[in-house]
Design a protein around this motif. Structure first.
Motif, PDB file in Angstrom:
ATOM      1  N   GLN A  67     -37.072  19.558  27.875  1.00  0.00           N
ATOM      2  CA  GLN A  67     -37.963  19.937  26.785  1.00  0.00           C
ATOM      3  C   GLN A  67     -37.187  20.131  25.498  1.00  0.00           C
ATOM      4  O   GLN A  67     -37.663  19.787  24.399  1.00  0.00           O
ATOM      5  CB  GLN A  67     -38.713  21.228  27.138  1.00  0.00           C
ATOM      6  N   ALA A  68     -35.985  20.666  25.602  1.00  0.00           N
ATOM      7  CA  ALA A  68     -35.169  20.918  24.411  1.00  0.00           C
ATOM      8  C   ALA A  68     -34.829  19.625  23.683  1.00  0.00           C
ATOM      9  O   ALA A  68     -34.844  19.575  22.443  1.00  0.00           O
ATOM     10  CB  ALA A  68     -33.893  21.658  24.798  1.00  0.00           C
ATOM     11  N   ILE A  69     -34.522  18.569  24.421  1.00  0.00           N
ATOM     12  CA  ILE A  69     -34.169  17.319  23.757  1.00  0.00           C
ATOM     13  C   ILE A  69     -35.392  16.671  23.126  1.00  0.00           C
ATOM     14  O   ILE A  69     -35.312  16.016  22.082  1.00  0.00           O
ATOM     15  CB  ILE A  69     -33.451  16.352  24.717  1.00  0.00           C
ATOM     16  N   TRP A  70     -36.558  16.888  23.713  1.00  0.00           N
ATOM     17  CA  TRP A  70     -37.800  16.393  23.109  1.00  0.00           C
ATOM     18  C   TRP A  70     -38.054  17.108  21.786  1.00  0.00           C
ATOM     19  O   TRP A  70     -38.354  16.484  20.771  1.00  0.00           O
ATOM     20  CB  TRP A  70     -38.972  16.600  24.060  1.00  0.00           C
ATOM     21  N   ASP A  71     -37.917  18.424  21.795  1.00  0.00           N
ATOM     22  CA  ASP A  71     -38.213  19.224  20.603  1.00  0.00           C
ATOM     23  C   ASP A  71     -37.195  19.011  19.488  1.00  0.00           C
ATOM     24  O   ASP A  71     -37.571  18.850  18.317  1.00  0.00           O
ATOM     25  CB  ASP A  71     -38.259  20.711  20.962  1.00  0.00           C
ATOM     26  N   SER A  72     -35.918  19.016  19.847  1.00  0.00           N
ATOM     27  CA  SER A  72     -34.884  19.014  18.812  1.00  0.00           C
ATOM     28  C   SER A  72     -34.477  17.623  18.363  1.00  0.00           C
ATOM     29  O   SER A  72     -33.935  17.461  17.262  1.00  0.00           O
ATOM     30  CB  SER A  72     -33.638  19.753  19.313  1.00  0.00           C
ATOM     31  N   PHE A  73     -34.740  16.611  19.190  1.00  0.00           N
ATOM     32  CA  PHE A  73     -34.275  15.277  18.830  1.00  0.00           C
ATOM     33  C   PHE A  73     -35.373  14.212  18.814  1.00  0.00           C
ATOM     34  O   PHE A  73     -35.576  13.543  17.803  1.00  0.00           O
ATOM     35  CB  PHE A  73     -33.149  14.812  19.755  1.00  0.00           C
ATOM     36  N   VAL A  74     -36.089  14.049  19.932  1.00  0.00           N
ATOM     37  CA  VAL A  74     -37.056  12.955  20.018  1.00  0.00           C
ATOM     38  C   VAL A  74     -38.135  13.097  18.949  1.00  0.00           C
ATOM     39  O   VAL A  74     -38.469  12.129  18.250  1.00  0.00           O
ATOM     40  CB  VAL A  74     -37.689  12.885  21.416  1.00  0.00           C
ATOM     41  N   THR A  75     -38.677  14.304  18.802  1.00  0.00           N
ATOM     42  CA  THR A  75     -39.760  14.505  17.839  1.00  0.00           C
ATOM     43  C   THR A  75     -39.335  14.139  16.416  1.00  0.00           C
ATOM     44  O   THR A  75     -39.996  13.318  15.765  1.00  0.00           O
ATOM     45  CB  THR A  75     -40.274  15.949  17.908  1.00  0.00           C
ATOM     46  N   VAL A 182     -32.446  11.056  29.477  1.00  0.00           N
ATOM     47  CA  VAL A 182     -33.870  10.746  29.366  1.00  0.00           C
ATOM     48  C   VAL A 182     -34.159   9.821  28.190  1.00  0.00           C
ATOM     49  O   VAL A 182     -35.203   9.166  28.147  1.00  0.00           O
ATOM     50  CB  VAL A 182     -34.689  12.045  29.241  1.00  0.00           C
ATOM     51  N   LEU A 183     -33.245   9.742  27.242  1.00  0.00           N
ATOM     52  CA  LEU A 183     -33.440   8.875  26.086  1.00  0.00           C
ATOM     53  C   LEU A 183     -33.203   7.412  26.426  1.00  0.00           C
ATOM     54  O   LEU A 183     -33.772   6.520  25.800  1.00  0.00           O
ATOM     55  CB  LEU A 183     -32.495   9.288  24.958  1.00  0.00           C
ATOM     56  N   GLY A 184     -32.346   7.161  27.407  1.00  0.00           N
ATOM     57  CA  GLY A 184     -32.032   5.797  27.779  1.00  0.00           C
ATOM     58  C   GLY A 184     -30.643   5.693  28.369  1.00  0.00           C
ATOM     59  O   GLY A 184     -30.034   6.692  28.772  1.00  0.00           O
ATOM     60  N   VAL A 185     -30.115   4.484  28.392  1.00  0.00           N
ATOM     61  CA  VAL A 185     -28.813   4.204  28.992  1.00  0.00           C
ATOM     62  C   VAL A 185     -27.974   3.390  28.017  1.00  0.00           C
ATOM     63  O   VAL A 185     -28.470   2.448  27.393  1.00  0.00           O
ATOM     64  CB  VAL A 185     -28.958   3.402  30.303  1.00  0.00           C
TER      65      VAL A 185
END
Length: 401
Positions: A67-75, A182-185
């Motif tokens: 969830q942290a990577i979604w909030d701080s980076f992906v969004t 989760v972002l990719g490879v």
């Protein structure tokens, strides 16, 4: 707790595996931390923990940061709408969360020693070190940079070192450097570094063309204020959306590419990468955003987006400029609400349907179809709109060119 405790950001790959016995030999009690952003399987998490214990770690911790990577980076990345140098979706931006979680473990243990497995040639060392310096007063230990003083073929040395101590080295890590979250490879090393054709082993999630399904795939994504909040009509968390899109679109080979970019230290870096979810989210978000933002917003916003990706890529994740840029991006997303249907038949994903109450469309006019103004108004607009260019041409002709 002891005075020689050190926390190592650990992935189980060749570099961080080397770091554990290397640091132990130098008198440290090594505490490993693996930050799980949701991109690895339960089996892989188990392997990473077993690997840390096998190598002699004093303790191992897995931290959930999906969830942290979604909030701080992906969004904010999707708000920015730009990949680095127009190609690369910043797949290594989990580094900032890795450092944060590792330093929290340092604080628990009462130690100021933090270690990472970055080389002295790449960008990750910048991301790691600058984040550490921004978050507190810690001592950074970088074993891979240390051994570079004496060894030019670093990976070969690491492999030999581990094998001589009786530790096996995974076949895939012998040839390539593989980073997965989760972002990719990302895959680098071997023939990729030499700008040669990637071999069959340089693949991860994405299916080859021969295995793509014959039927097209359609997925509906719902957005609120520029953030994806639903899948096919059902509310979903960010990590759920990423996981679903990665799984389903990888079957169609979406998001796989090769990229050559400019690194922080001036070298050219080449990687193979796979990012199905981020590719799809950017496509869907851009299609929705372009319909609801004004012409001037659509023109100017990419400049801010490109700057945000540069800041995130180059290690300045904690610089105040990032918050400044995000304040603008948040403002642009006020009306980015709606639904987008994306479709793929393999390789590429398209936004085929956009639905929003905020689309800037006229009830009385449609591009190239109908208008509520007359011919004289259109001709007058063209005359005034092109006045400067027309005058230049007239003067140029009068002066005989």
């Amino acid at each position: 707790m002891s005075s020689n405790d050190i926390v190592l950001a650990f992935s189980g790959g060749l570099d961080t595996s080397f770091c554990v016995p290397y640091l132990i030999e130098r008198g440290y009690a090594v505490h490993t931390v693996f930050v799980d952003t949701g991109g690895v399987s339960a089996e892989e998490r188990d392997y990473i923990e077993q690997r840390a214990n096998e190598l002699g770690a004093a303790s191992h911790r897995t931290v959930d940061a999906a969830q942290a990577i979604w909030d701080s980076f992906v969004t904010p990345l999707i708000w920015a709408g730009e990949f680095y140098q127009g190609q690369y979706p910043l797949l290594v931006s989990d580094r900032y969360l890795i450092v944060k979680a590792s330093l929290e473990r340092c604080d628990e243990l009462g130690t100021r020693f933090f270690a990472h497995g970055c080389t002295g040639m790449g960008n990750d060392q910048v991301r790691f070190d600058l984040t550490v310096k921004a978050l507190g007063d810690y001592t950074i230990v970088a074993p891979i940079r240390e051994i570079q003083r004496e060894h030019t073929q670093v990976r070969a040395y690491e492999q030999k070192y581990l094998e001589e101590k009786g530790f096996e080295v995974r076949a895939k890590t012998k040839h390539y450097t593989i980073n997965e979250n989760v972002l990719g490879v990302t895959i680098s090393g071997g023939e990729i570094d030499a700008w040669e054709i990637p071999e069959e082993g340089a693949v991860a999630w994405c299916a080859p063309r021969s295995e793509w399904p014959s039927e097209p795939l359609r997925i509906e994504l719902g957005f609120e204020k520029g953030t994806a909040v639903s899948l096919n009509g059902k509310a979903a968390s960010g990590p759920e959306i990423l996981g679903f899109l990665n799984r389903e679109l990888a079957k169609y080979g979406v998001g796989r590419s090769m990229y050559t970019g400019d690194t922080n230290i001036g070298l050219k870096g080449r990687i193979v990468f796979e990012a199905p979810a981020l590719t799809a989210l950017l496509t869907a978000h851009r299609a929705l955003e372009e319909t609801v933002l004004s012409k001037q917003q659509n023109r100017f916003k990419p400049e801010v987006g490109r700057k945000w990706t540069e800041v995130a890529y180059e290690g300045f994740f904690n610089d105040p400029i990032k918050a400044d840029l995000e304040a603008f991006l948040v403002s642009t997303q006020r009306k980015v609400d709606g639904k987008v249907v994306i479709e793929t038949r393999g390789g590429t994903v398209y936004a085929v349907k956009v639905e929003s109450k905020n689309i800037l469309q006229s009830a009385k006019a449609t591009y190239a179809q109908a208008a509520d103004w007359g011919v004289a108004e259109a001709e007058g607009f063209i005359k005034l709109y092109g006045m400067s260019s027309t005058l230049w041409a007239e003067v140029d002709r009068a002066n005989g060119k």
